[in-house]
Design an enzyme around this catalytic site. Structure first.
Site, PDB file in Angstrom:
ATOM      1  N   TRP A  11       0.826  -1.208   0.000  1.00  0.00           N
ATOM      2  CA  TRP A  11       0.000   0.000   0.000  1.00  0.00           C
ATOM      3  C   TRP A  11       0.858   1.255   0.000  1.00  0.00           C
ATOM      4  O   TRP A  11       0.584   2.222  -0.709  1.00  0.00           O
ATOM      5  CB  TRP A  11      -0.928  -0.051   1.198  1.00  0.00           C
ATOM      6  CG  TRP A  11      -2.118   0.861   1.197  1.00  0.00           C
ATOM      7  CD1 TRP A  11      -2.667   1.450   2.291  1.00  0.00           C
ATOM      8  CD2 TRP A  11      -2.933   1.284   0.093  1.00  0.00           C
ATOM      9  NE1 TRP A  11      -3.760   2.200   1.930  1.00  0.00           N
ATOM     10  CE2 TRP A  11      -3.942   2.117   0.589  1.00  0.00           C
ATOM     11  CE3 TRP A  11      -2.878   1.032  -1.271  1.00  0.00           C
ATOM     12  CZ2 TRP A  11      -4.901   2.720  -0.230  1.00  0.00           C
ATOM     13  CZ3 TRP A  11      -3.845   1.622  -2.087  1.00  0.00           C
ATOM     14  CH2 TRP A  11      -4.842   2.458  -1.566  1.00  0.00           C
ATOM     15  N   LYS A 104      -6.103   0.438   8.477  1.00  0.00           N
ATOM     16  CA  LYS A 104      -7.489   0.191   8.872  1.00  0.00           C
ATOM     17  C   LYS A 104      -7.514  -0.732  10.091  1.00  0.00           C
ATOM     18  O   LYS A 104      -6.974  -1.832  10.059  1.00  0.00           O
ATOM     19  CB  LYS A 104      -8.260  -0.438   7.711  1.00  0.00           C
ATOM     20  CG  LYS A 104      -8.350   0.479   6.488  1.00  0.00           C
ATOM     21  CD  LYS A 104      -8.946  -0.218   5.288  1.00  0.00           C
ATOM     22  CE  LYS A 104      -9.007   0.721   4.094  1.00  0.00           C
ATOM     23  NZ  LYS A 104      -9.531   0.065   2.868  1.00  0.00           N
ATOM     24  N   ALA A 138      -3.927  -2.552  -3.124  1.00  0.00           N
ATOM     25  CA  ALA A 138      -2.641  -1.987  -3.533  1.00  0.00           C
ATOM     26  C   ALA A 138      -2.184  -2.545  -4.873  1.00  0.00           C
ATOM     27  O   ALA A 138      -1.611  -1.829  -5.701  1.00  0.00           O
ATOM     28  CB  ALA A 138      -1.592  -2.264  -2.464  1.00  0.00           C
ATOM     29  N   LYS A 190     -14.821  -4.014   8.173  1.00  0.00           N
ATOM     30  CA  LYS A 190     -15.005  -4.839   6.974  1.00  0.00           C
ATOM     31  C   LYS A 190     -13.976  -5.953   6.922  1.00  0.00           C
ATOM     32  O   LYS A 190     -14.215  -7.009   6.316  1.00  0.00           O
ATOM     33  CB  LYS A 190     -14.967  -3.971   5.720  1.00  0.00           C
ATOM     34  CG  LYS A 190     -13.690  -3.169   5.513  1.00  0.00           C
ATOM     35  CD  LYS A 190     -12.622  -3.912   4.736  1.00  0.00           C
ATOM     36  CE  LYS A 190     -11.336  -3.112   4.681  1.00  0.00           C
ATOM     37  NZ  LYS A 190     -10.270  -3.793   3.929  1.00  0.00           N
ATOM     38  N   ASP A 243     -15.925  -0.845   0.244  1.00  0.00           N
ATOM     39  CA  ASP A 243     -14.756  -1.544   0.779  1.00  0.00           C
ATOM     40  C   ASP A 243     -15.115  -2.972   1.180  1.00  0.00           C
ATOM     41  O   ASP A 243     -14.312  -3.901   1.037  1.00  0.00           O
ATOM     42  CB  ASP A 243     -14.211  -0.769   1.981  1.00  0.00           C
ATOM     43  CG  ASP A 243     -12.722  -0.990   2.187  1.00  0.00           C
ATOM     44  OD1 ASP A 243     -12.120  -1.763   1.429  1.00  0.00           O
ATOM     45  OD2 ASP A 243     -12.153  -0.384   3.115  1.00  0.00           O
ATOM     46  N   SER A 253      -7.404  -9.961  -1.288  1.00  0.00           N
ATOM     47  CA  SER A 253      -7.660  -9.719   0.131  1.00  0.00           C
ATOM     48  C   SER A 253      -6.991 -10.776   1.006  1.00  0.00           C
ATOM     49  O   SER A 253      -7.320 -11.955   0.944  1.00  0.00           O
ATOM     50  CB  SER A 253      -9.173  -9.722   0.384  1.00  0.00           C
ATOM     51  OG  SER A 253      -9.445  -9.766   1.778  1.00  0.00           O
ATOM     52  N   ASN A 255      -7.382 -10.986   4.149  1.00  0.00           N
ATOM     53  CA  ASN A 255      -8.384 -11.443   5.104  1.00  0.00           C
ATOM     54  C   ASN A 255      -9.223 -12.573   4.509  1.00  0.00           C
ATOM     55  O   ASN A 255      -9.467 -13.585   5.160  1.00  0.00           O
ATOM     56  CB  ASN A 255      -9.281 -10.267   5.507  1.00  0.00           C
ATOM     57  CG  ASN A 255      -8.517  -9.206   6.253  1.00  0.00           C
ATOM     58  OD1 ASN A 255      -8.140  -9.373   7.402  1.00  0.00           O
ATOM     59  ND2 ASN A 255      -8.239  -8.093   5.584  1.00  0.00           N
ATOM     60  N   GLU A 280      -5.196  -8.140   8.856  1.00  0.00           N
ATOM     61  CA  GLU A 280      -5.701  -7.089   9.736  1.00  0.00           C
ATOM     62  C   GLU A 280      -7.003  -7.492  10.439  1.00  0.00           C
ATOM     63  O   GLU A 280      -7.275  -7.053  11.558  1.00  0.00           O
ATOM     64  CB  GLU A 280      -5.924  -5.796   8.948  1.00  0.00           C
ATOM     65  CG  GLU A 280      -4.663  -5.212   8.318  1.00  0.00           C
ATOM     66  CD  GLU A 280      -3.714  -4.582   9.321  1.00  0.00           C
ATOM     67  OE1 GLU A 280      -3.897  -4.772  10.537  1.00  0.00           O
ATOM     68  OE2 GLU A 280      -2.768  -3.900   8.877  1.00  0.00           O
TER      69      GLU A 280
END
Length: 337
Positions: A11, A104, A138, A190, A243, A253, A255, A280
């Site tokens: 990022w 975030k 990113a 999120k 998002d 992602s 996550n 995250e």
């Protein structure tokens, strides 16, 4: 404009490249000497942004003192490093310079507060803080794939300065918002929902399951947000549903990828190790769970995710508990007949 970007992960590099393309004088900072030397030599972060070349015009350094001359500071460090990085910056950044945060999450060390509050506290309120958030991987930003994002701040001037710095008519549209509370909470929570959506995928559940999970997840994020002073419409915007969609549905992602592995039977720690970068949503789940308890807000999906990630609850049992909750109306209407 002189811009100092803290963080050389995917990022940080992606935003540094965008700012450089926009004609700004950009310096990217890392605290790791070896990483700095590697990036200078190869002009690439092949692990996180394979095939992307970092322009020679972007300076890469380990010296944070360069932030003293910047007109705009961009914090693109992992969530666990936001507080410590802000404390390091406190004696360097000139008063009045805007600080843009793209991390975030929530700050568990300071009562589960938002990152803008953490940064403002470290700076003793002398610098306006902007949350830059929205549907932006990113990997795509670095390649100039078009998207839109939100610059949210209590300071209109700081939000508009950020909009001006990052706006690119070819690939990066920036909107402003005064609702930094809602924008930050949408970005933090999120990640929790994306982990759960990944678990749904890993279990082999269908599109119906995932859509229902995402929608009800957004509902409880908005419920907490409005309790904390956010505007409901923010959660229907780029920092909320926008998002949420990109994080729950893309293999970019981390996550979602970690969630898929958990759904396939890997332990939480195995899944995070296999993803190989910061997940995250794992940290956001712990912080979000405790924040909801503090505020007395019902967040059953966040509670279920906390059970899976921290208490050994199986994913299938979590689903059973969510489906077996008492009946209720979707929007809690009051009927008079």
């Amino acid at each position: 404009m002189k811009v100092f970007v803290l963080g050389t992960g995917g990022w940080g590099i992606a935003l540094a490249m965008l700012l450089h393309q926009n004609g700004h004088e950009v310096t990217a900072w890392t605290y790791l000497q070896e990483e700095c030397a590697l990036l200078r030599r190869t002009r690439a972060n092949e692990k996180l942004l394979p095939g992307v070349t970092i322009p020679e015009g972007i300076e890469i350094t380990t010296d944070m003192e360069g932030a003293a001359e910047a007109e705009l500071i961009v914090m693109a460090v992992p969530s666990f490093a936001v507080a410590s990085t802000a404390e390091q910056l406190a004696g360097i950044v000139p008063a009045g310079a805007a600080i843009v945060n793209v991390s975030k999450g929530l700050d568990a060390k300071h009562g589960y507060c938002r990152f803008s509050e953490t940064i403002e506290r470290a700076m003793n309120g002398s610098n306006p803080v902007v949350a830059l958030t929205g549907p932006t991987h990113a990997e795509e930003v670095a390649r100039g794939v078009p998207t839109a994002i939100v610059a949210a701040s209590a300071s209109r001037a700081a939000a508009e300065l950020t909009q001006q710095a990052f706006m690119n008519d070819n690939c990066f549209r920036v909107y402003t918002s005064a609702d930094i509370i809602g924008c930050e909470l949408g970005g933090a929570f999120k990640n929790i929902i994306a982990l759960g959506a990944g678990i749904s995928d890993g279990l082999g559940l269908g599109d119906n399951s995932k859509a229902a999970f995402m929608t009800r997840g957004l509902t409880e994020i908005a419920r907490l947000g409005m309790t904390l002073g956010a505007k409901q419409e923010t959660f229907a915007g780029l920092s909320g549903v926008g998002d949420l969609i990109v994080t729950c549905c893309s293999m970019h992602s981390r996550n979602r990828r970690a969630g898929i592995l958990i759904g396939q039977g890997k332990s939480v720690q195995q899944a995070m190790q296999e993803v190989g970068a910061t997940v995250e949503g794992y940290y956001a789940t712990e912080a979000g769970y405790h924040l909801a308890k503090q505020q007395g807000v019902s967040m059953p999906i966040t509670e279920a995710m906390y059970g899976v990630l921290y208490q050994g609850l199986s994913a299938k049992e979590a689903i059973r508990l969510l489906l077996g909750r008492p009946r209720r109306g979707e929007h809690e209407e009051v009927w008079f007949h």
